[in-house]
Design a protein around this motif. Structure first.
Motif, PDB file in Angstrom:
ATOM      1  N   ASN A  29       0.808  -1.224   0.000  1.00 35.06           N
ATOM      2  CA  ASN A  29       0.000   0.000   0.000  1.00 35.06           C
ATOM      3  C   ASN A  29       0.843   1.277   0.000  1.00 35.06           C
ATOM      4  OD1 ASN A  29       0.907   0.341   2.631  1.00 35.06           O
ATOM      5  ND2 ASN A  29      -1.086   0.040   3.572  1.00 35.06           N
ATOM      6  N   ARG A  30       2.150   1.148   0.178  1.00 30.08           N
ATOM      7  CA  ARG A  30       3.095   2.274   0.190  1.00 30.08           C
ATOM      8  C   ARG A  30       2.727   3.325   1.227  1.00 30.08           C
ATOM      9  NH1 ARG A  30       4.874   3.378  -5.837  1.00 30.08           N
ATOM     10  NH2 ARG A  30       6.448   4.483  -4.681  1.00 30.08           N
ATOM     11  N   SER A  31       2.063   2.874   2.299  1.00 25.89           N
ATOM     12  CA  SER A  31       1.577   3.784   3.336  1.00 25.89           C
ATOM     13  C   SER A  31       1.796   3.254   4.749  1.00 25.89           C
ATOM     14  CB  SER A  31       0.073   4.032   3.141  1.00 25.89           C
ATOM     15  OG  SER A  31      -0.186   4.575   1.869  1.00 25.89           O
ATOM     16  N   THR A  32       2.612   2.224   4.915  1.00 21.52           N
ATOM     17  CA  THR A  32       2.745   1.547   6.204  1.00 21.52           C
ATOM     18  C   THR A  32       3.939   2.060   7.010  1.00 21.52           C
ATOM     19  OG1 THR A  32       1.733  -0.423   5.275  1.00 21.52           O
ATOM     20  CG2 THR A  32       2.958  -0.709   7.312  1.00 21.52           C
ATOM     21  N   VAL A  33       3.675   2.262   8.297  1.00 19.83           N
ATOM     22  CA  VAL A  33       4.677   2.724   9.249  1.00 19.83           C
ATOM     23  C   VAL A  33       4.658   1.744  10.420  1.00 19.83           C
ATOM     24  CG1 VAL A  33       5.334   4.621  10.797  1.00 19.83           C
ATOM     25  CG2 VAL A  33       4.268   5.132   8.588  1.00 19.83           C
ATOM     26  N   ILE A  34       5.839   1.381  10.928  1.00 20.57           N
ATOM     27  CA  ILE A  34       5.912   0.479  12.081  1.00 20.57           C
ATOM     28  C   ILE A  34       6.515   1.228  13.256  1.00 20.57           C
ATOM     29  CG2 ILE A  34       8.158  -0.504  11.519  1.00 20.57           C
ATOM     30  CD1 ILE A  34       6.886  -3.252  12.378  1.00 20.57           C
ATOM     31  N   THR A  35       6.023   0.903  14.441  1.00 21.45           N
ATOM     32  CA  THR A  35       6.494   1.538  15.669  1.00 21.45           C
ATOM     33  C   THR A  35       6.258   0.561  16.811  1.00 21.45           C
ATOM     34  OG1 THR A  35       6.388   3.587  16.979  1.00 21.45           O
ATOM     35  CG2 THR A  35       4.293   2.697  16.179  1.00 21.45           C
ATOM     36  N   PRO A  68      11.430  18.033   7.157  1.00 22.58           N
ATOM     37  CA  PRO A  68      11.950  18.174   5.794  1.00 22.58           C
ATOM     38  C   PRO A  68      11.079  17.535   4.718  1.00 22.58           C
ATOM     39  CG  PRO A  68      13.206  16.530   7.006  1.00 22.58           C
ATOM     40  CD  PRO A  68      12.288  17.205   7.997  1.00 22.58           C
ATOM     41  N   LEU A  69      10.256  16.562   5.086  1.00 26.23           N
ATOM     42  CA  LEU A  69       9.411  15.882   4.109  1.00 26.23           C
ATOM     43  C   LEU A  69       7.922  16.076   4.417  1.00 26.23           C
ATOM     44  CD1 LEU A  69      11.451  12.553   3.986  1.00 26.23           C
ATOM     45  CD2 LEU A  69      11.564  14.484   2.397  1.00 26.23           C
ATOM     46  N   GLY A  70       7.614  16.995   5.285  1.00 29.43           N
ATOM     47  CA  GLY A  70       6.227  17.217   5.670  1.00 29.43           C
ATOM     48  C   GLY A  70       5.785  16.205   6.708  1.00 29.43           C
ATOM     49  N   GLY A  71       4.480  16.046   6.852  1.00 29.46           N
ATOM     50  CA  GLY A  71       3.954  15.127   7.843  1.00 29.46           C
ATOM     51  C   GLY A  71       2.731  14.401   7.318  1.00 29.46           C
ATOM     52  N   PHE A  72       2.376  13.307   7.975  1.00 31.54           N
ATOM     53  CA  PHE A  72       1.282  12.451   7.538  1.00 31.54           C
ATOM     54  C   PHE A  72       0.393  12.083   8.724  1.00 31.54           C
ATOM     55  CE2 PHE A  72       4.691  12.067   4.593  1.00 31.54           C
ATOM     56  CZ  PHE A  72       4.093  11.880   3.354  1.00 31.54           C
ATOM     57  N   SER A  73      -0.885  12.335   8.600  1.00 30.60           N
ATOM     58  CA  SER A  73      -1.812  11.876   9.623  1.00 30.60           C
ATOM     59  C   SER A  73      -1.994  10.369   9.458  1.00 30.60           C
ATOM     60  CB  SER A  73      -3.149  12.610   9.520  1.00 30.60           C
ATOM     61  OG  SER A  73      -3.748  12.370   8.265  1.00 30.60           O
ATOM     62  N   PRO A 109      -2.416   9.817   2.628  1.00 32.41           N
ATOM     63  CA  PRO A 109      -1.534  10.477   1.650  1.00 32.41           C
ATOM     64  C   PRO A 109      -1.273  11.930   2.059  1.00 32.41           C
ATOM     65  CG  PRO A 109      -3.362   9.377   0.554  1.00 32.41           C
ATOM     66  CD  PRO A 109      -3.661   9.352   2.016  1.00 32.41           C
ATOM     67  N   ALA A 110      -0.187  12.466   1.554  1.00 28.27           N
ATOM     68  CA  ALA A 110       0.136  13.872   1.784  1.00 28.27           C
ATOM     69  C   ALA A 110      -0.884  14.750   1.058  1.00 28.27           C
ATOM     70  CB  ALA A 110       1.547  14.172   1.282  1.00 28.27           C
ATOM     71  N   THR A 111      -0.848  16.024   1.318  1.00 27.27           N
ATOM     72  CA  THR A 111      -1.778  16.961   0.707  1.00 27.27           C
ATOM     73  C   THR A 111      -1.805  16.837  -0.815  1.00 27.27           C
ATOM     74  OG1 THR A 111      -1.266  18.466   2.517  1.00 27.27           O
ATOM     75  CG2 THR A 111      -2.472  19.384   0.673  1.00 27.27           C
ATOM     76  N   ALA A 112      -0.651  16.616  -1.416  1.00 26.50           N
ATOM     77  CA  ALA A 112      -0.571  16.505  -2.872  1.00 26.50           C
ATOM     78  C   ALA A 112      -0.955  15.108  -3.370  1.00 26.50           C
ATOM     79  CB  ALA A 112       0.838  16.851  -3.336  1.00 26.50           C
ATOM     80  N   GLY A 113      -1.369  14.213  -2.465  1.00 29.11           N
ATOM     81  CA  GLY A 113      -1.788  12.880  -2.856  1.00 29.11           C
ATOM     82  C   GLY A 113      -0.694  11.834  -2.877  1.00 29.11           C
ATOM     83  N   ARG A 114       0.529  12.223  -2.568  1.00 34.16           N
ATOM     84  CA  ARG A 114       1.638  11.253  -2.566  1.00 34.16           C
ATOM     85  C   ARG A 114       1.605  10.405  -1.306  1.00 34.16           C
ATOM     86  NH1 ARG A 114       7.152  13.932  -3.528  1.00 34.16           N
ATOM     87  NH2 ARG A 114       7.766  11.786  -3.951  1.00 34.16           N
ATOM     88  N   ARG A 115       1.851   9.101  -1.477  1.00 32.20           N
ATOM     89  CA  ARG A 115       1.913   8.207  -0.327  1.00 32.20           C
ATOM     90  C   ARG A 115       3.269   8.328   0.350  1.00 32.20           C
ATOM     91  NH1 ARG A 115      -0.299   2.959  -3.200  1.00 32.20           N
ATOM     92  NH2 ARG A 115      -0.505   4.232  -5.040  1.00 32.20           N
ATOM     93  N   ILE A 116       3.307   7.965   1.609  1.00 31.16           N
ATOM     94  CA  ILE A 116       4.507   8.181   2.420  1.00 31.16           C
ATOM     95  C   ILE A 116       5.742   7.488   1.840  1.00 31.16           C
ATOM     96  CG2 ILE A 116       4.106   6.296   4.057  1.00 31.16           C
ATOM     97  CD1 ILE A 116       4.999   8.349   6.247  1.00 31.16           C
ATOM     98  N   ALA A 117       5.601   6.284   1.305  1.00 29.73           N
ATOM     99  CA  ALA A 117       6.761   5.578   0.733  1.00 29.73           C
ATOM    100  C   ALA A 117       7.280   6.289  -0.520  1.00 29.73           C
ATOM    101  CB  ALA A 117       6.406   4.132   0.426  1.00 29.73           C
ATOM    102  N   GLU A 118       6.418   6.985  -1.221  1.00 28.91           N
ATOM    103  CA  GLU A 118       6.857   7.742  -2.399  1.00 28.91           C
ATOM    104  C   GLU A 118       7.682   8.962  -1.970  1.00 28.91           C
ATOM    105  OE1 GLU A 118       2.917   6.640  -5.058  1.00 28.91           O
ATOM    106  OE2 GLU A 118       2.991   8.543  -3.996  1.00 28.91           O
ATOM    107  N   VAL A 119       7.349   9.515  -0.824  1.00 28.36           N
ATOM    108  CA  VAL A 119       8.054  10.687  -0.315  1.00 28.36           C
ATOM    109  C   VAL A 119       9.409  10.296   0.299  1.00 28.36           C
ATOM    110  CG1 VAL A 119       7.941  12.547   1.405  1.00 28.36           C
ATOM    111  CG2 VAL A 119       5.919  11.966   0.055  1.00 28.36           C
TER     112      VAL A 119
END
Length: 126
Positions: A29-35, A68-73, A109-119
């Motif tokens: 999904n190019r949107s996954t974060v692990i913590t 530097p790369l913005g933020g993601f909710s 996705p970011a405001t411009a529609g890019r997924r976090i892995a793309e950024v």
């Protein structure tokens, strides 16, 4: 600097703010974060709203207060099934020591529609 590592900010149910380290992972999904599981919620039944933190926001590449790369909710969260232990019989420390302190997040996705892995993906050199 590893752009996939950053800071996850959140608000505890009691209103206090907190943060943890988190990392973007390679996923379909190019949107996954692990913590760590203790970042999105405390130990207990996942149906108990009082265990979940609020306002989760991930900043990849975060360093010294910069974005530097913005933020993601964050739109959804899950923790390991062992993190769902009965807090009356199991302490958070017991679960952490057992190695079940894992949380997976899906970022919007970011405001411009890019997924976090793309950024956060390294740019290829040509």
């Amino acid at each position: 600097m590893d752009k996939s590592v950053g800071r996850l900010f959140f608000t505890f149910p009691d209103g206090y703010d907190g943060s943890c380290t988190a990392t973007v992972v390679n996923s379909a999904n190019r949107s996954t974060v692990i913590t760590a599981a203790h970042c999105p919620r405390s130990v207990g039944a996942p149906a108990d709203d009082g265990t979940w933190n609020q306002n989760l926001y991930f900043v990849p590449g975060y360093r010294n207060g910069t974005k530097p790369l913005g933020g993601f909710s964050i739109r959804s969260m899950a923790t390991s099934s062992r993190w769902n232990a009965n807090p009356g019989r199991t302490t958070p420390e017991d679960v952490v020591v057992a190695g079940y302190d894992t949380g997976v997040l899906v970022a919007n996705p970011a405001t411009a529609g890019r997924r976090i892995a793309e950024v956060t993906a390294p740019r290829s050199r040509t």
